[in-house]
Design a protein around this motif. Sequence first.
Motif, PDB file in Angstrom:
ATOM      1  N   ARG A  10      53.132  89.340  84.198  1.00  0.00           N
ATOM      2  CA  ARG A  10      52.679  89.787  82.874  1.00  0.00           C
ATOM      3  C   ARG A  10      53.881  90.098  81.985  1.00  0.00           C
ATOM      4  O   ARG A  10      55.001  90.248  82.456  1.00  0.00           O
ATOM      5  N   TYR A  31      54.288  89.620  91.723  1.00  0.00           N
ATOM      6  CA  TYR A  31      53.329  90.519  91.090  1.00  0.00           C
ATOM      7  C   TYR A  31      53.043  91.593  92.132  1.00  0.00           C
ATOM      8  O   TYR A  31      53.388  91.416  93.311  1.00  0.00           O
ATOM      9  N   VAL A  90      57.391 100.386  85.750  1.00  0.00           N
ATOM     10  CA  VAL A  90      56.206 101.191  85.426  1.00  0.00           C
ATOM     11  C   VAL A  90      56.649 102.446  84.683  1.00  0.00           C
ATOM     12  O   VAL A  90      57.823 102.820  84.719  1.00  0.00           O
ATOM     13  N   ASP A 187      51.322  94.825  77.964  1.00  0.00           N
ATOM     14  CA  ASP A 187      50.347  95.820  78.440  1.00  0.00           C
ATOM     15  C   ASP A 187      50.969  97.221  78.458  1.00  0.00           C
ATOM     16  O   ASP A 187      50.324  98.201  78.128  1.00  0.00           O
TER      17      ASP A 187
HETATM   18  N1  LIG Z   1      57.312  96.185  76.668  1.00  0.00           N
HETATM   19  C1  LIG Z   1      58.315  96.830  76.132  1.00  0.00           C
HETATM   20  O1  LIG Z   1      58.393  97.012  74.895  1.00  0.00           O
HETATM   21  C2  LIG Z   1      59.401  97.371  76.994  1.00  0.00           C
HETATM   22  C3  LIG Z   1      60.340  98.184  76.393  1.00  0.00           C
HETATM   23  C4  LIG Z   1      61.382  98.682  77.156  1.00  0.00           C
HETATM   24  C5  LIG Z   1      61.495  98.326  78.483  1.00  0.00           C
HETATM   25  N2  LIG Z   1      60.567  97.538  79.074  1.00  0.00           N
HETATM   26  C6  LIG Z   1      60.768  97.178  80.486  1.00  0.00           C
HETATM   27  O2  LIG Z   1      60.537  95.802  80.651  1.00  0.00           O
HETATM   28  C7  LIG Z   1      59.983  95.554  81.946  1.00  0.00           C
HETATM   29  C8  LIG Z   1      58.656  94.785  81.796  1.00  0.00           C
HETATM   30  O3  LIG Z   1      57.803  95.567  80.987  1.00  0.00           O
HETATM   31  P1  LIG Z   1      56.411  94.981  80.441  1.00  0.00           P
HETATM   32  O4  LIG Z   1      56.134  95.707  79.191  1.00  0.00           O
HETATM   33  O5  LIG Z   1      56.436  93.500  80.471  1.00  0.00           O
HETATM   34  O6  LIG Z   1      55.423  95.553  81.573  1.00  0.00           O
HETATM   35  P2  LIG Z   1      53.909  95.150  81.959  1.00  0.00           P
HETATM   36  O7  LIG Z   1      53.327  94.243  80.941  1.00  0.00           O
HETATM   37  O8  LIG Z   1      53.233  96.452  82.267  1.00  0.00           O
HETATM   38  O9  LIG Z   1      54.111  94.326  83.330  1.00  0.00           O
HETATM   39  C9  LIG Z   1      54.622  94.978  84.448  1.00  0.00           C
HETATM   40  C10 LIG Z   1      54.959  93.974  85.524  1.00  0.00           C
HETATM   41  O10 LIG Z   1      55.557  94.668  86.644  1.00  0.00           O
HETATM   42  C11 LIG Z   1      54.784  94.406  87.820  1.00  0.00           C
HETATM   43  N3  LIG Z   1      54.869  95.595  88.682  1.00  0.00           N
HETATM   44  C12 LIG Z   1      54.452  96.856  88.404  1.00  0.00           C
HETATM   45  N4  LIG Z   1      54.681  97.673  89.452  1.00  0.00           N
HETATM   46  C13 LIG Z   1      55.265  96.909  90.410  1.00  0.00           C
HETATM   47  C14 LIG Z   1      55.733  97.162  91.723  1.00  0.00           C
HETATM   48  N5  LIG Z   1      55.653  98.378  92.287  1.00  0.00           N
HETATM   49  N6  LIG Z   1      56.280  96.130  92.423  1.00  0.00           N
HETATM   50  C15 LIG Z   1      56.364  94.904  91.873  1.00  0.00           C
HETATM   51  N7  LIG Z   1      55.929  94.590  90.647  1.00  0.00           N
HETATM   52  C16 LIG Z   1      55.382  95.588  89.924  1.00  0.00           C
HETATM   53  C17 LIG Z   1      53.389  94.085  87.314  1.00  0.00           C
HETATM   54  O11 LIG Z   1      52.659  93.348  88.307  1.00  0.00           O
HETATM   55  P3  LIG Z   1      51.024  93.250  88.221  1.00  0.00           P
HETATM   56  O12 LIG Z   1      50.726  92.256  87.112  1.00  0.00           O
HETATM   57  O13 LIG Z   1      50.620  92.763  89.571  1.00  0.00           O
HETATM   58  O14 LIG Z   1      50.517  94.623  87.902  1.00  0.00           O
HETATM   59  C18 LIG Z   1      53.739  93.260  86.067  1.00  0.00           C
HETATM   60  O15 LIG Z   1      54.117  91.951  86.438  1.00  0.00           O
HETATM   61  C19 LIG Z   1      59.801  96.921  82.624  1.00  0.00           C
HETATM   62  O16 LIG Z   1      60.912  97.148  83.483  1.00  0.00           O
HETATM   63  C20 LIG Z   1      59.826  97.899  81.459  1.00  0.00           C
HETATM   64  O17 LIG Z   1      60.316  99.157  81.850  1.00  0.00           O
HETATM   65  C21 LIG Z   1      59.515  97.060  78.359  1.00  0.00           C
END
Ligand SMILES: NC(=O)c1ccc[n+]([C@@H]2O[C@H](COP(=O)([O-])OP(=O)(O)OC[C@H]3O[C@@H](n4cnc5c(N)ncnc54)[C@H](OP(=O)(O)O)[C@@H]3O)[C@@H](O)[C@H]2O)c1
Length: 248
Positions: A10, A31, A90, A187
Amino acid sequence: MNFFITGGSRGIGAGIVLEAVRAGHDVAFTYVRNEAAAAKVIARAKEIRPDAKVQSYALDVADASAVERVGDAVIDDFENVEVVVNCAGVNADNLLVSMDNAEWDKVIATNLSGPFYVCRHFVQHMMSNRFGRIINVSSVIFDGGSGQSNYAASKAGLHGLTKSIAKEYGRRGITANVLVPGFFDTDMTRESMPEQAKAYWKQYCPVPKGRMGTVEEFGKITVFLASRDAAFINGQVIPVTGGLDYST
Ligand SMILES: NC(=O)c1ccc[n+]([C@@H]2O[C@H](COP(=O)([O-])OP(=O)(O)OC[C@H]3O[C@@H](n4cnc5c(N)ncnc54)[C@H](OP(=O)(O)O)[C@@H]3O)[C@@H](O)[C@H]2O)c1
């Protein structure tokens, strides 16, 4: 090259999977629960490049022995892994005085211990090739965020881990860098970022029309950092924020 990407089912991780495939690479990604989302990413990847090798693996990165098992399976299936992207992450926001041990432990285990287990496994493999790229995904909150002490600590720790790897293994052709996303519509931000913070972002982010980033542009930057052309970027913390290094 072959990529191993955690959290590729995702959001930003899925964006990296698809851009790596578009650029001609093969990809193993993980995932934790969402097998259906992982299957959709594979289907989309096959539309982009039908001959791409793209496989998903169920993995909780917080489980050290599962990382070893899945890491071995990926190397068996792909023979070589040149690029590792730790993107799985997370959050479990709470004020410090209300934060329970489970909220603290879950975020540290997933966002910091997970990348440690993954890097330890794959750097050993990369050393024998004298080539590798480690790309760890942080957050602007690494610098501290109200209600996010667990998340901030996990991401600040990730910077220390990454810079240490850069210093230990740079001479063996392995680079390690951190990418710091600003605000991307996934998400995670849909579920937990306050509307007020989103409005602030759109008002002040110094790009045309003040917008959030797209996972496609994050993916393209990751692919560049993974390339041989990026050999002289090592141990760096690189913001991908549109210029707004915002932290609440
Ligand atoms: N979105 C933003 O604006 C933003 C900003 C700053 C930093 N980040 C960082 O960017 C990264 C991705 O964020 P996102 O927004 O794309 O998150 P997201 O949409 O919530 O997706 C999270 C992903 O991590 C996987 N995941 C969660 N817990 C896990 C675990 N224990 N072991 C293995 N996989 C796990 C999920 O798998 P499932 O699909 O199976 O649940 C999913 O593929 C994260 O490190 C987050 O801290 C994001």
